[in-house]
Write a protein that holds these residues in place. Structure first.
Motif, PDB file in Angstrom:
ATOM      1  N   GLN A 197      31.639  31.186  31.587  1.00  0.00           N
ATOM      2  CA  GLN A 197      31.756  30.254  32.637  1.00  0.00           C
ATOM      3  C   GLN A 197      31.823  28.596  32.149  1.00  0.00           C
ATOM      4  N   GLN A 212      37.313  30.812  41.098  1.00  0.00           N
ATOM      5  CA  GLN A 212      36.115  30.872  40.105  1.00  0.00           C
ATOM      6  C   GLN A 212      34.828  30.417  40.815  1.00  0.00           C
ATOM      7  N   ARG A 262      38.470  39.412  36.884  1.00  0.00           N
ATOM      8  CA  ARG A 262      38.413  38.908  38.027  1.00  0.00           C
ATOM      9  C   ARG A 262      40.062  38.969  38.773  1.00  0.00           C
TER      10      ARG A 262
END
Lengths: 276, 332
Positions: A238, B312, B153
């Motif tokens: 991330q 995200q 994802r």
């Protein structure tokens, strides 16, 4: 009339200077970079990252599994070292070489191999499945991988000490009327203890940092089988560099504390034995 | 430190080459086969047109990991990723790519796309036809970890979008649906390739959710006899974006070659190679020619979620909805 004391060994200043320089470049530099980076977080944010429930669960998995693996190897490693030193049998050299294999094998290869064998359709997994034992993709799989990876540490630290241990000592104890159990507890074990502790500490420290082999066999289920290094990787995915360093710092501090403790224990037991 | 490592790596990759121009394409895992076919084709075209012998080097790995390597200093001339967020990260964190990269090429800089399909065992013993079959009790679903994998994802978002599109669908129901899907996941692999191994080699699970082009890879690797591809009623359109790394090409003087390299992806030849590798082409003519291997599927884009960057943030960042779902499942 004060004489400058000279050590028997010359070159103290030079060799100490070299040691410190070397350790600084190889060990301290990257570690201080890590600490410096994590200082970009406020204390509050740092605490929030490292005490998140999912991260806490991963500490339990990592430290628990590493401790178990190191304990297993403490016993089995001693046994293997004993067999390799005290007995002679055919193919002894071959078995001796086998012990080092986990060092040489890329850890990812070890993880994939173990996962293949212990998966429900693997050769071992098939035998264990009817008994209700699942190894691959459970915390048990993590312990297995770590046990495999850290096997050589205890064997290789205990072996030379055991080799130097004079059989005459045991014979003397025996002639003085000691039972076999007494010989083990009072003669052999105290001599081996520092080496055992070193091996244990090395195995434990190595297991805490292990990523490559575990990741393939752990199953990586949140709160159940996620190891701390995986939490670091998933932070990096991330682009959360600060969060990743925060967790790394916690691992570093805890590992260093534990190693210090074990080294202290080892020093204490060596001193008690009258060595240095 | 990682910068140094990356520099050493590039050096190691670059030294033995004595060609006029060298390009480094940093790409993700399952693109290996496509660029193996595309690179020689492009080099031939480029030599014929510009009289310059190109050497094209490839680097493959997880999409986000590759983006991170570029941010840390790996000298890629072009990046070819599976998520626009990975290229955006290079724009924001590394500043090696200028903003607006997705406007410089057609189709928002994605020369082809893929979508999430369901791969089941031969004969489809569990009768899996669509997304709602994944939540049935006793069905085991293999999906890579959405925290570490773009593939995972996309699967998560596809399932969410499917639930939204059902009669009376809303965010609460979608969240429950995705929770139920992930409740049936026994292993969360770190990446798409690892999930394929778990499903095909270890024979774990009843259905694997992955990219359409990965299904073709499985067929080549494991043979066509062991599995079937099920196209769900609706799926997510996964655009696979590409970009020139401005800082690197300006420094190396390879801008022209790099731009041509990416532009040629839209040429009939580039599009045909893509189709042969089961990537859905943009070119209508090529798409028609290969229509048989690409069954029509109703698709929705990531704009359904306000774009990948927003998805995200809302779903996958720490503390996001996926983390909450994982916590809820673990408590049971």
């Amino acid at each position: 009339m004060a004489f400058k004391k000279h050590s028997v060994l010359p070159g103290f200043n030079l060799s100490l200077g070299y040691t410190l320089l070397y350790l600084t470049i190889i060990v301290l530099l990257p570690l201080s970079a890590l600490l410096l980076k994590s200082s970009g977080l406020t204390a509050h944010a740092f605490w929030a990252v490292v005490t998140e429930p999912r991260v806490l669960a991963s500490y339990r998995v990592t430290f628990g599994a590493s401790l178990l693996a190191a304990l297993i190897n403490l016993f089995s490693g001693l046994l293997i070292a004993w067999v390799l030193v005290r007995y002679s049998f055919p193919a002894k050299r071959f078995i001796d070489a086998l012990v080092d294999l986990p060092f040489a094998l890329p850890t990812a290869v070890a993880g994939i191999a173990l996962a293949t064998i212990y998966a429900p359709n693997g050769s071992m997994g098939e035998l264990l499945a009817p008994l209700g034992i699942k190894v691959a993709f459970t915390p048990l799989g993590i312990v297995l991988a770590l046990t495999f990876i850290t096997l050589p540490f205890v064997v290789r630290t205990v072996q030379p000490v055991l080799q130097d241990l004079e059989v005459e000592l045991e014979e003397a104890a025996s002639s003085l009327g000691a039972t076999r159990l007494q010989i083990f507890w009072k003669v052999i074990l105290p001599t081996l203890l520092p080496a055992l502790l070193t091996g244990f500490a090395l195995a434990f420290a190595r297991a805490i940092g292990e990523y490559g082999s575990v990741i393939f066999i752990a199953g990586n289920m949140p709160y159940v089988s996620e190891i701390t290094p995986l939490m670091i990787i998933s932070k990096l995915e991330q682009y959360d560099y600060l969060g990743a360093t925060a967790i790394a710092v916690v691992m570093l501090v805890v590992s260093f504390g534990l190693l210090l403790l074990i080294n202290g224990l080892q020093w204490w037991s060596a001193k008690r034995l009258g060595r240095r | 430190m990682s910068r140094l490592l990356a520099a050493l790596l590039t050096l190691a990759l670059a030294t033995p080459v004595l060609a006029d121009t060298t390009l480094l394409n940093v790409s993700y895992d399952v693109m290996r086969d496509f660029y193996k076919d595309y690179n020689p084709a492009f080099a031939k075209y480029y030599d014929a047109r510009f009289k310059d012998k190109l050497t094209i080097q490839q680097s493959h790995g997880g999409s986000s990991k590759q983006a991170r390597a570029v941010i840390d200093g790996l000298e890629a001339d072009v990046v070819t990723m599976n998520q626009s967020t990975d290229i955006d990260a290079i724009v924001e964190k590394g500043k090696q790519i200028n903003p607006g990269w997705d406007k410089k090429l057609p189709n928002e800089a994605a020369p082809f796309s893929s979508l999430q399909v369901l791969i089941v065992r031969k004969g489809n013993p569990k009768g899996i036809k669509d997304w709602n079959d994944l939540v049935k009790p006793g069905v085991q679903v293999i999906v890579p970890n959405p925290k570490t994998s773009g593939n995972g994802r996309y699967t998560y978002l596809a399932a969410w979008g499917y639930a939204l599109k059902q009669a009376g669908g809303n965010d609460a129901k979608a969240r429950q649906f995705v929770t139920d899907v992930f409740k049936n996941v026994p292993v969360l692999d770190a990446g798409g390739r690892a999930a394929t191994t778990t499903f095909m080699q270890r024979q774990i699970g009843d259905v694997l959710v992955t990219f359409e082009n990965e299904a073709e890879m499985i067929a080549r690797e494991f043979g066509r006899g062991g599995f079937e591809v099920v196209y769900p009623s609706v799926s997510i359109d996964a655009d696979l974006p590409v970009a020139v790394v401005d800082k690197v090409v300006d420094k190396k003087g390879t801008r022209k070659a790099a731009e041509e390299y990416l532009k040629y992806l839209w040429s009939p030849e580039g599009q045909e190679i893509a189709a042969q590798n089961y990537l859905r082409p943009r070119d209508a003519g090529i798409a028609a020619k290969y229509a048989k291997q690409f069954p029509p599927v109703k698709l929705f884009g990531v704009n359904e979620f306000g774009g990948l960057a927003k998805a995200q943030k809302v779903h996958f960042d720490d503390g996001g909805i996926y983390d909450q779902i994982a916590a809820a499942i673990a408590k049971k």
